[in-house]
Design a protein around this motif. Structure first.
Motif, PDB file in Angstrom:
ATOM      1  N   LEU A   1     -40.747 130.496 -13.468  1.00 20.72           N
ATOM      2  CA  LEU A   1     -41.953 129.569 -13.185  1.00 20.72           C
ATOM      3  C   LEU A   1     -42.623 130.249 -11.886  1.00 20.72           C
ATOM      4  O   LEU A   1     -43.687 129.910 -11.533  1.00 20.72           O
ATOM      5  CB  LEU A   1     -41.785 128.231 -13.017  1.00 20.72           C
TER       6      LEU A   1
ATOM      7  N   TYR B   1     -41.804 122.789 -15.844  1.00 18.65           N
ATOM      8  CA  TYR B   1     -40.027 122.533 -16.181  1.00 18.65           C
ATOM      9  C   TYR B   1     -40.025 121.361 -16.817  1.00 18.65           C
ATOM     10  O   TYR B   1     -40.291 120.206 -16.540  1.00 18.65           O
ATOM     11  CB  TYR B   1     -39.714 122.513 -14.592  1.00 18.65           C
TER      12      TYR B   1
ATOM     13  N   SER C   1     -47.494 126.347 -15.580  1.00 21.80           N
ATOM     14  CA  SER C   1     -46.064 126.459 -15.340  1.00 21.80           C
ATOM     15  C   SER C   1     -45.437 125.069 -15.389  1.00 21.80           C
ATOM     16  O   SER C   1     -45.796 124.059 -14.701  1.00 21.80           O
ATOM     17  CB  SER C   1     -45.766 127.176 -14.087  1.00 21.80           C
TER      18      SER C   1
END
Length: 518
Positions: A511, A329, A327
């Protein structure tokens, strides 16, 4: 290395110390300086010539412990870096990007190898950029509190005027490392290529930092070029921050030819910068490049709660790869690649970011139960250029693939499908839960059909695909014509899809955690 990177290399200005007159030719500068003290053990050996040298193909580089004269490290320049030192197969005439399936690499003793992050890689023992030759000792061979003697045969480097005489005997090269490493309690470590920090290399700092620091630790990278394969392995609670996004350049010439996968490998070896089973890592404000073409990632992520902030990633095919259950960002950053630019198994939330791609932006391979590649307030740009590996003598114009958001062609060969029933084929040979969602995304150079080649519905179940768009625009912010979109895609609309749009605009939903950029 790309020309734009080469133009920034100014290492010659950093290494101004020379030997005493008469020992080496006038104008040759070395780093560390002869007799230097407080040198970091992860130092490279850098020689700046008055002309442009070449790496030799014979001779030895040896480093001795000055106290007991024992050999600490040795490099034999007659051993090639790899079976494919250019990253290409000389016999290839069709632009293929990897060797035959199942073709094993030869015995590792035939090629240069070093250990990076606990894994074996082929490497270049000497890299020459213009008039600067950098020698790379094997990783983790030098220790703190030692004096070392460097000897080089004259043939390891070839100067254009033939003046390089090597180092040995009375003109050997010596330096002394720092007495001790930084304390483990430090929460800020500095990497500087000129030796002014705690480490000279990014990998040196990553090897040193504890696997799980009790407090969040920052590794600060000073401006400079760091030509090294980097593997961050089983680490957490780290911020790796560059002094400036444009002037901190980490990269290496690597791909699936130069470092072919071998039986038993537990890591992809074709990557410039790998996060291997990491958690709670933030990369901020620097550039990562893979200088080879083909299957050549800039960054590969296998980990959770990873943040890429104000980063520039420049790779080739599969330029940015995420592994299953990862996950990430990805915010205020830019990614450039050459087709299937994102090889996406894991969840990635792209926010205010740009992706530039020759051919498909993504080959989305989302697993069941996970989210995929989500773009919010970002830009996707197709580049009208030939795939670099497709330009050959037989095809000088190369191939210019259609730039699309994603493709989902069958990923099994005929011999692999034999004996499978239809359910097994759908489960193993494609990705029926693939997800790519675009929300308020600007586009340029993308095919009007948007979504690329998708395996026919007769052999591939579309029910669970999430290839969705909401408010896709051109580069000026004008809504795009969607009349020719591939029917497998879906246009989200307000107000009927308001909840879905809100959910996918929220990184915590995608996420499973709320990213906080530090």
């Amino acid at each position: 290395m790309k020309l734009s990177i080469l133009c920034h290399r100014v290492l010659g200005a950093l290494y101004s110390n020379t030997f005493v007159a008469g020992i080496v030719p006038t104008g040759l500068a070395i780093f560390p300086a002869n007799g230097a003290k407080d040198v970091n053990p992860d130092t490279h050996l850098v020689l700046t010539f008055p002309n442009n040298p070449k790496a030799g193909t014979s001779g030895l580089i040896r480093i001795y412990n000055a106290e007991d004269k024992k050999l600490v490290d040795s490099i034999d320049m007659s051993i090639p870096p790899s079976r494919y030192p250019t990253g290409r197969d000389p016999g290839n005439t069709n632009g293929a990007t990897k060797g035959a399936e199942g073709q094993a690499e030869e015995d590792g003793t035939l090629y240069q190898t070093t250990i990076v992050g606990g894994h074996k890689f082929h490497f270049f023992p000497i890299i020459v950029r213009a008039n600067v030759a950098t020698v790379y000792p094997h990783n983790n061979k030098l220790q703190y509190g030692k004096t070392y003697i460097v000897e080089m045969d004259p043939s390891v480097l070839q100067s254009s005027d033939g003046s390089f005489i090597g180092f040995s005997g009375n003109n050997s090269w010596t330096f002394t490392t720092k007495a001790a490493p930084p304390t483990k309690e430090l929460i800020r470590l500095v990497v500087a290529a000129d030796g002014s920090g705690d480490f000279n290399t990014v990998q040196g700092a990553l090897d040193f930092v504890p696997a799980t620091p009790s407090k969040q630790t920052t590794i600060f990278i000073k401006n400079g070029d760091y030509e090294e394969i980097v593997v961050l392995r089983e680490k957490s609670n780290l911020i790796i921050r560059g002094e400036s996004r444009e002037k901190v350049r980490v990269g290496y010439p690597n791909n699936s030819f130069f470092n072919k996968q071998e039986a038993g490998d537990k890591i992809s070896r074709r990557v410039a910068f790998t996060l291997d089973h990491c958690t709670d890592i933030q990369l901020s404000s620097f550039t990562v490049s893979n200088y080879f073409i083909g299957q050549a990632e800039a960054v590969l992520i296998e980990g959770k709660r990873i943040i890429l902030d104000h980063m520039t990633l420049d790779g080739s095919g599969d330029a940015f790869t995420t592994k299953p259950a990862s996950s990430t960002y990805f915010v205020d950053s830019q990614l450039t690649g050459h087709g299937d630019t994102i090889l996406g198994y894991g969840a990635v939330f792209f926010h205010r970011s740009e992706v530039h791609s020759i051919g498909p932006i993504s080959w989305t391979r989302t697993d069941r139960g996970n989210h995929g590649n989500i773009f919010v307030n970002s830009s996707l740009l197709g580049m009208d250029e030939p795939l670099p590996w497709s330009v050959t003598a037989a095809n000088p114009k190369g191939q210019r693939p259609e730039s699309v958001f994603a493709r989902l062609t069958r990923n099994c060969k005929a011999e692999q499908i034999k004996g499978m029933n239809e359910t097994e084929v759908r489960a193993r040979c494609n990705f029926p839960y693939a997800e790519m969602v675009l929300i308020n995304t600007k586009t340029s150079g993308i095919s009007p059909r948007g979504w690329g080649d998708i395996e026919p519905n007769s052999t591939f179940e579309y029910t669970n695909l999430h290839l969705w768009e909401y408010n896709t625009m051109d580069a000026k912010g004008v809504p795009i014509d969607i009349s020719k979109r591939n029917e497998v895609g879906k246009q989200l609309k307000m107000p009927e899809n308001a909840t879905t749009i809100a959910d996918y605009s929220n990184p915590a939903f995608v996420l499973g955690w709320s990213p906080v950029v530090v």
